[in-house]
Design a protein around this motif. Structure first.
Motif, mmCIF file in Angstrom:
data_model
loop_
_atom_site.group_PDB
_atom_site.id
_atom_site.type_symbol
_atom_site.label_atom_id
_atom_site.label_comp_id
_atom_site.label_asym_id
_atom_site.label_seq_id
_atom_site.Cartn_x
_atom_site.Cartn_y
_atom_site.Cartn_z
ATOM 1 N N MET B 1 0.853 -1.333 -0.196
ATOM 2 C CA MET B 1 -0.078 0.070 -0.065
ATOM 3 C C MET B 1 0.895 1.187 0.067
ATOM 4 O O MET B 1 1.639 1.500 0.987
ATOM 5 C CB MET B 1 -0.694 -0.117 1.143
ATOM 6 C CG MET B 1 -2.126 0.887 0.931
ATOM 7 S SD MET B 1 -3.260 0.483 2.324
ATOM 8 C CE MET B 1 -3.228 -0.946 2.965
ATOM 9 N N ARG B 92 -19.130 -0.529 6.968
ATOM 10 C CA ARG B 92 -18.440 -1.194 5.962
ATOM 11 C C ARG B 92 -19.381 -1.213 4.543
ATOM 12 O O ARG B 92 -19.377 -2.184 3.669
ATOM 13 C CB ARG B 92 -18.143 -2.786 6.262
ATOM 14 C CG ARG B 92 -17.221 -2.814 7.811
ATOM 15 C CD ARG B 92 -16.743 -3.992 7.589
ATOM 16 N NE ARG B 92 -17.316 -5.182 7.774
ATOM 17 C CZ ARG B 92 -17.341 -6.160 6.754
ATOM 18 N NH1 ARG B 92 -16.680 -6.395 5.879
ATOM 19 N NH2 ARG B 92 -18.332 -7.211 7.201
ATOM 20 N N PRO B 94 -20.172 1.929 1.630
ATOM 21 C CA PRO B 94 -19.869 3.083 1.045
ATOM 22 C C PRO B 94 -21.271 4.079 1.140
ATOM 23 O O PRO B 94 -21.109 5.414 0.633
ATOM 24 C CB PRO B 94 -19.250 3.023 -0.214
ATOM 25 C CG PRO B 94 -19.823 1.527 -0.714
ATOM 26 C CD PRO B 94 -19.989 0.520 0.553
ATOM 27 N N LEU B 234 -12.562 -2.853 7.145
ATOM 28 C CA LEU B 234 -13.143 -2.963 5.738
ATOM 29 C C LEU B 234 -12.907 -4.363 5.428
ATOM 30 O O LEU B 234 -13.870 -4.897 4.692
ATOM 31 C CB LEU B 234 -12.596 -2.072 4.756
ATOM 32 C CG LEU B 234 -12.661 -0.463 4.882
ATOM 33 C CD1 LEU B 234 -12.287 0.160 3.656
ATOM 34 C CD2 LEU B 234 -14.254 -0.249 5.107
ATOM 35 N N LEU B 235 -12.258 -5.087 5.733
ATOM 36 C CA LEU B 235 -11.906 -6.469 5.645
ATOM 37 C C LEU B 235 -13.107 -7.246 6.431
ATOM 38 O O LEU B 235 -13.566 -8.368 5.807
ATOM 39 C CB LEU B 235 -10.650 -7.096 5.856
ATOM 40 C CG LEU B 235 -9.329 -6.842 5.044
ATOM 41 C CD1 LEU B 235 -8.288 -7.279 5.777
ATOM 42 C CD2 LEU B 235 -9.517 -7.401 3.780
ATOM 43 N N ARG B 284 -13.104 8.827 -2.412
ATOM 44 C CA ARG B 284 -13.033 7.489 -2.818
ATOM 45 C C ARG B 284 -12.729 6.910 -4.471
ATOM 46 O O ARG B 284 -11.917 6.260 -4.805
ATOM 47 C CB ARG B 284 -13.857 6.669 -2.211
ATOM 48 C CG ARG B 284 -13.470 5.341 -1.420
ATOM 49 C CD ARG B 284 -14.429 4.590 -0.759
ATOM 50 N NE ARG B 284 -14.614 4.839 0.409
ATOM 51 C CZ ARG B 284 -15.830 5.224 1.035
ATOM 52 N NH1 ARG B 284 -16.693 5.323 0.410
ATOM 53 N NH2 ARG B 284 -15.772 5.538 2.346
ATOM 54 N N PRO B 289 -9.996 3.644 -1.533
ATOM 55 C CA PRO B 289 -10.447 3.710 -0.183
ATOM 56 C C PRO B 289 -9.508 3.508 0.945
ATOM 57 O O PRO B 289 -10.154 3.582 2.089
ATOM 58 C CB PRO B 289 -11.269 2.041 -0.008
ATOM 59 C CG PRO B 289 -10.498 1.684 -1.287
ATOM 60 C CD PRO B 289 -9.871 2.463 -1.999
ATOM 61 N N GLY C 87 -16.191 -4.863 0.391
ATOM 62 C CA GLY C 87 -16.823 -4.423 -0.713
ATOM 63 C C GLY C 87 -15.969 -2.825 -1.244
ATOM 64 O O GLY C 87 -16.938 -2.175 -1.657
ATOM 65 N N PHE C 88 -14.884 -2.711 -0.889
ATOM 66 C CA PHE C 88 -14.377 -1.361 -1.291
ATOM 67 C C PHE C 88 -13.314 -1.725 -2.347
ATOM 68 O O PHE C 88 -12.637 -2.630 -2.293
ATOM 69 C CB PHE C 88 -13.788 -0.708 -0.090
ATOM 70 C CG PHE C 88 -14.758 -0.215 0.849
ATOM 71 C CD1 PHE C 88 -15.112 1.160 0.652
ATOM 72 C CD2 PHE C 88 -15.522 -1.049 1.879
ATOM 73 C CE1 PHE C 88 -16.166 1.723 1.522
ATOM 74 C CE2 PHE C 88 -16.671 -0.585 2.532
ATOM 75 C CZ PHE C 88 -16.906 0.880 2.473
ATOM 76 N N ALA C 89 -13.312 -0.756 -3.351
ATOM 77 C CA ALA C 89 -12.280 -0.956 -4.490
ATOM 78 C C ALA C 89 -10.938 -0.652 -4.178
ATOM 79 O O ALA C 89 -9.958 0.072 -4.732
ATOM 80 C CB ALA C 89 -12.975 0.005 -5.737
ATOM 81 N N PHE C 90 -10.217 -1.603 -3.511
ATOM 82 C CA PHE C 90 -8.907 -1.582 -3.170
ATOM 83 C C PHE C 90 -8.187 -2.089 -4.417
ATOM 84 O O PHE C 90 -8.699 -2.878 -4.872
ATOM 85 C CB PHE C 90 -8.554 -2.248 -1.973
ATOM 86 C CG PHE C 90 -8.657 -1.465 -0.483
ATOM 87 C CD1 PHE C 90 -7.727 -0.399 -0.223
ATOM 88 C CD2 PHE C 90 -9.819 -1.974 0.073
ATOM 89 C CE1 PHE C 90 -8.110 0.050 0.942
ATOM 90 C CE2 PHE C 90 -9.863 -1.113 1.502
ATOM 91 C CZ PHE C 90 -9.302 -0.354 1.813
ATOM 92 N N ARG C 91 -6.851 -1.817 -4.389
ATOM 93 C CA ARG C 91 -6.075 -2.448 -5.556
ATOM 94 C C ARG C 91 -5.614 -3.763 -4.898
ATOM 95 O O ARG C 91 -5.452 -3.772 -3.599
ATOM 96 C CB ARG C 91 -5.013 -1.546 -5.991
ATOM 97 C CG ARG C 91 -5.336 -0.776 -7.293
ATOM 98 C CD ARG C 91 -4.180 0.241 -7.463
ATOM 99 N NE ARG C 91 -3.990 1.280 -6.451
ATOM 100 C CZ ARG C 91 -2.871 1.202 -5.986
ATOM 101 N NH1 ARG C 91 -1.832 0.461 -6.319
ATOM 102 N NH2 ARG C 91 -2.606 2.211 -4.968
ATOM 103 N N GLU C 93 -2.555 -5.297 -4.507
ATOM 104 C CA GLU C 93 -1.739 -5.213 -3.573
ATOM 105 C C GLU C 93 -1.790 -4.386 -2.344
ATOM 106 O O GLU C 93 -1.470 -4.625 -1.316
ATOM 107 C CB GLU C 93 -0.437 -4.469 -4.313
ATOM 108 C CG GLU C 93 -0.645 -3.225 -4.873
ATOM 109 C CD GLU C 93 -1.371 -3.261 -6.199
ATOM 110 O OE1 GLU C 93 -1.790 -4.158 -6.633
ATOM 111 O OE2 GLU C 93 -0.672 -2.316 -6.781
ATOM 112 N N GLU C 94 -2.894 -3.477 -2.273
ATOM 113 C CA GLU C 94 -3.422 -2.811 -1.288
ATOM 114 C C GLU C 94 -3.902 -4.017 -0.122
ATOM 115 O O GLU C 94 -3.635 -3.874 0.962
ATOM 116 C CB GLU C 94 -4.312 -1.817 -1.353
ATOM 117 C CG GLU C 94 -3.716 -0.582 -2.184
ATOM 118 C CD GLU C 94 -4.808 0.729 -2.308
ATOM 119 O OE1 GLU C 94 -4.281 1.566 -2.029
ATOM 120 O OE2 GLU C 94 -5.985 0.376 -2.741
ATOM 121 N N VAL C 95 -4.703 -5.037 -0.798
ATOM 122 C CA VAL C 95 -5.218 -5.850 0.239
ATOM 123 C C VAL C 95 -4.300 -6.653 0.701
ATOM 124 O O VAL C 95 -4.315 -7.012 1.848
ATOM 125 C CB VAL C 95 -6.670 -6.749 -0.771
ATOM 126 C CG1 VAL C 95 -7.125 -7.864 0.213
ATOM 127 C CG2 VAL C 95 -7.346 -5.654 -1.213
#
Lengths: 297, 345, 255
Positions: B1, B92, B94, B234-235, B284, B289, C87-91, C93-95
């Motif tokens: 990140m 969690r 949006p 969020l996970l 976002r 995010p 449910g969020f638009a991470f890339r 490699e961010e996850v």
């Protein structure tokens, strides 16, 4: 006791206002926040001083051409300042207080005049406006004339009541097609009804919707209908069609449905009140000879 | 990140936008001041020893009217946007909004109480009377949120789903109570209530600004410290726990920050909708995010957006003013619909 | 290492897990088998501290799980849930880099680890993609990479708990994933993996625990557990157990 207090404050107000005015030039640019106050300014010959009015100032129609400063309780300091006024005139309802504070610190004189529907308040307001306009004599003449008209009105009612009982009256405030609201006992409408010689039938506070059954129980002899969208005469057929419960009342059977300009119901004693009262009482006591504006003078 | 690469240009752009919004908010208004006077007065307000001759009006308008209003807009916009991020993180989702935990409806209930019954409490000390509305709105927001939170707690755990449902129920209950008060209210009181429900930065004064500024600064400093934990949240709650975060404490902090922030904002400026929902969403879309970027960027964008909306509110009907809630809803609602449609395709 | 002593879990009045004694050993892959509702996920939740034990205890390095400080524990114990609701638009490699949140190894080292963990989960090609645009199987591999990154490079004293990591994968990736898991265990980590496929369990696990109604029915090597009688008793399934022609581990065929 209450009268004494009122008199005392009245005298004090007079004293202070004279002292305050003695060494200040008369304000030339006026902003008025309050329907009947604006109306009085015009009636006292001060229309050319007005440079802005609030949304409740609808009479006379020429006022609507002036810049609007919004609703009297939600004034905006900078908007008013942009009109470069010397004076902001308004009732106790004017606000919000922080905005008045900002205006005051910007050098705008703020006159808060009473809006209660009684003659002492009116006299105080008119006298003050007369001083601010530089025409105190004409203001006291206007007030004397006004008081006289109300006095004659009272006598006329007293005469009429010798031959006829005071009718039971209900005032309904309507807005387009929504259910009309009945004026309660603490409203300006109730005050107008009593002043015109009628008996206000309601027992609640404020404006509330009445059920059809309550309407039948009250059984008003006269129904006054004040519609905010409808100007001028009402069409009884249309009214009864929209409010079938009304049809069962004595007022509907006898065809005693009156229209009233709802702007008469806000802002205390305006200049049009005597005329309005005369029209109402003529309808309350149909057998007595009408006290028209001409006859009163 | 590694957000710094993308974050830097975003922060520069949002910083410039905020500066522009601040300047416009100070320089424009129904009273038109010459640019030079505005500049001079602004510099004098900053404490520069310039001559103040002939600047009385400019200084008054800038110092007493526009500056407190601008600061109010800054704080309200920032804290609403931050609260929106916190709630979208907590739920969690949006599409979550600070109103979900009852803080808005509670504040509205408090305000309705104050407006309708305040007049009858004639015995209040003069100095306290103007703060009654704000105090009641704040207390109402915090009170209802506390209730929602209590309903959500079971066996030492906070169920977000139960909180959501409790929030809906208590919002309905507050709505009923407000309805009852409006029934009891007279015409002018009703109008005041309506205006309050639409929000306004009108009449901002330093005295009423400080509580909100302090809360905003506290929230703006605190939430970014929880950015990593929010990312993990969020996970999923258990995933965040497995990553070593104290999830129960985090949820408590998020609810508390939101209740405090939104409560103070609503108390100072009435109900202003859609900022808390739309701004985090917008940011976002631009920056992803990651809360380490999302939180500060949303604060900047929320403040800018609210200042610009307020500018419209005070200019478009001058010398009268539109309630700012109308403007934010006019911008926010279509945007929200756009997001819904976009999400569906 | 992670040890459960006489562990039991209660859900309302029902005992959903009982009599669990087990120890995860360094370098070993322990498979958990059982029909739906046998308590496999409950066992995993209890072992990771998500569910409180009604009875017994779970020790990590002889210390109760609850006595561990959050981040410290997270550096030793990673858990892959069955499904994820992100449910969020991470890339991507961010996850994966969220696995590095408990660590303070620095941005550069974290980026290297993220790359290596992605490669180990056969998901390196997904880097840069939006997580929400991935298929279910791709997401599952990304989360595997995330938990691998959390313990990377893996070593003695670390514990990895996996709940059905292959449930959404195609046959090839079922094998690559379990191979990656084995390779990770060979670095010294202890691994527990819940599986449904008996043949995958036979091939990749060192020991197997067969659960029935929340209680262990059989516990031992694949050869000991994957026999016709226990499988019939637990799954109600008639099977033939043969030998894998090349590798020699049991091969289960339904009759």
């Amino acid at each position: 006791m209450r009268l004494d207090l009122r008199l005392a404050s009245f005298c004090a107000a007079l004293l202070f206002s004279h002292a305050a005015l003695a060494d200040e030039p008369l304000p030339q640019r006026w902003v008025s926040a309050g329907g009947s106050l604006s109306e009085w300014v015009v009636a006292l010959g001060g229309e050319d001083r007005l440079i802005g009015v609030d949304t409740t100032s609808q009479h006379p129609a020429s006022l609507r051409a002036l810049p609007s400063i919004g609703y009297q309780r939600q004034l905006a300091a900078e908007g008013i300042l942009s009109l470069r006024p010397d004076l902001l005139l308004g009732s106790e309802e004017m606000g919000p207080p922080p905005v008045l504070e900002q205006l005051r610190s910007a050098g705008v004189r703020i006159e808060v005049l009473p809006s209660k529907p009684d003659l002492a308040s009116l006299e105080r307001s008119l006298r003050r406006m007369g001083e601010l306009l530089g025409t105190p004599e004409s203001a006291s003449r206007v007030f004397a004339d006004y008081r006289q008209r109300l006095e004659r009105q009272r006598q006329w009612i007293a005469d009429a009541q010798r031959s006829q009982k005071a009718p039971g009256v209900l005032l309904m405030l309507g807005h387009a097609d929504s259910a009309p609201l009945a004026a309660g006992k603490d409203t300006a409408a109730a005050w107008l009804i009593e002043q015109a010689g009628g008996r206000n039938l309601t027992d609640h506070d404020g404006y509330k919707a009445l059920s059809a059954e309550t309407l039948m129980v009250l059984d008003p002899e006269v129904v006054i209908y004040a519609d905010r969208t409808q100007k001028g005469a009402i069409d009884p057929q249309a009214l009864l069609k929209r409010n079938p419960a009304l049809a069962a009342t004595r007022a509907a059977r006898d065809g005693r449905l009156l229209a009233l300009d709802p702007t008469l119901l806000v802002g205390g004693l305006g200049p049009r009140v005597p005329d309005g009262l005369a029209v109402l009482s003529a309808a309350f006591y149909p057998s007595a000879q009408a006290l028209t504006a001409e006859a009163a003078r | 990140m590694n957000p710094a690469v993308h974050a830097r240009p975003l922060f520069i752009a949002l910083g410039l936008l905020l500066l522009l919004a601040l300047w416009l908010s100070l320089a424009l208004g129904p009273v038109s001041l010459p640019l030079q006077e505005t500049l001079q007065a602004a510099l004098r307000l900053l404490g520069l020893p310039l001559s103040g001759a002939g600047l009385e009006q400019a200084e008054l308008i800038l110092g007493q009217i526009r500056l407190p209003r601008t600061l109010l807009g800054l704080a309200v916009g920032a804290v609403l946007a931050l609260s929106g991020v916190a709630m979208q993180g907590l739920f969690r989702n949006p599409l979550a909004d600070p109103g979900l935990i009852g803080v808005s409806s509670g504040a509205a209930l408090g305000a309705a109480l104050a407006i309708v019954f305040g007049a009858r409490l004639g015995g209040l000390p003069e100095a306290f009377a103007p703060y009654l509305l704000s105090a009641c709105a704040f207390a109402g927001g915090l009170g209802v949120t506390t209730l929602v939170y209590r309903f959500g707690r079971r066996n030492g755990q906070t169920s977000v789903a139960t909180m959501l449902l409790a929030g809906i129920a208590l919002t309905a209950l507050s709505g009923a109570a407000i309805g009852l008060f409006t029934y009891l209210a007279d015409d002018t009181t009703l109008r005041t209530l309506t205006f309050w429900n639409l929000g306004s930065l009108n009449g901002a004064s330093y005295a009423r600004l400080w509580p909100l500024l302090i809360v905003t600064i506290a929230v703006a400093l605190w939430l970014p410290r929880r950015a990593k934990a929010l990312n993990a949240l969020l996970l999923g709650e258990s995933e965040a726990r497995h990553l070593g975060f104290a999830v129960e404490r985090l949820k408590r902090e998020l609810v508390f920050c939101t209740a405090l922030g939104v409560g103070a904002a609503v108390a100072a400026a009435g109900m202003i909708g859609f900022i808390g929902l739309v701004v985090p969403h917008l940011v976002r879309l631009l920056a992803g995010p990651d809360h380490r970027v999302l939180l500060p960027a949303s604060a900047l964008a929320g403040a800018s957006l609210l200042l610009l909306a307020d500018l419209v509110a005070r200019l478009v009907m001058a010398p009268a003013e539109l309630p700012i809630g109308i403007i934010t809803a006019l911008i926010g609602a279509p945007f929200f619909l756009y997001l819904l449609m976009r999400g569906r395709s | 290492m992670l040890r459960a002593e006489n562990l039991a879990v209660q859900r309302g009045p029902c005992t959903v897990l009982a009599d669990i004694h087990l120890e995860l050993r360094p370098g070993e892959v322990l498979g958990v088998l059982g029909p739906n509702g046998a308590g496999k996920s409950t066992l995993l939740a209890a072992l990771s501290g998500e569910l409180p034990a009604a009875h017994g205890r779970v020790l990590l390095d002889e210390r109760p799980l609850s006595a561990w400080h959050g981040p410290e524990r997270a550096r030793r114990l990673a858990v892959l849930p069955q499904t994820s609701s992100l449910g969020f638009a991470f890339r991507v490699e961010e996850v994966v880099s969220m696995g590095r949140l408990p660590h303070a190894t620095g941005r550069t080292r974290d980026a290297e680890i993220v790359g290596e963990a992605l490669a180990a989960a056969d998901a390196a090609h997904l880097a840069g993609r939006n997580y929400l645009e991935l298929s279910g199987g791709e997401r599952q591999r990304v989360h595997l990479a995330r938990v691998l990154a959390q313990l990377w490079p893996g070593g003695e004293g670390q514990v990895l708990l996996l709940d059905e990591p292959t449930s959404m994968l195609d046959p090839l990736h079922q094998h690559t994933t379990l191979q990656a898991t084995r390779a990770f265990a060979e670095q010294g980590a202890a691994v527990l993996v819940i599986l449904h496929d008996l043949n995958l369990a036979a091939r990749y696990c060192d020991r197997l625990l067969l659960l029935e109604h929340g209680r262990p029915h059989a516990f031992g090597t694949p050869d000991e557990v994957l026999r016709a009688e226990p499988l019939r008793a637990v799954f109600g399934l008639e099977v033939l157990v043969q030998r894998h022609p090349e590798r020699g581990h049991p091969l289960i065929v339904a009759r």
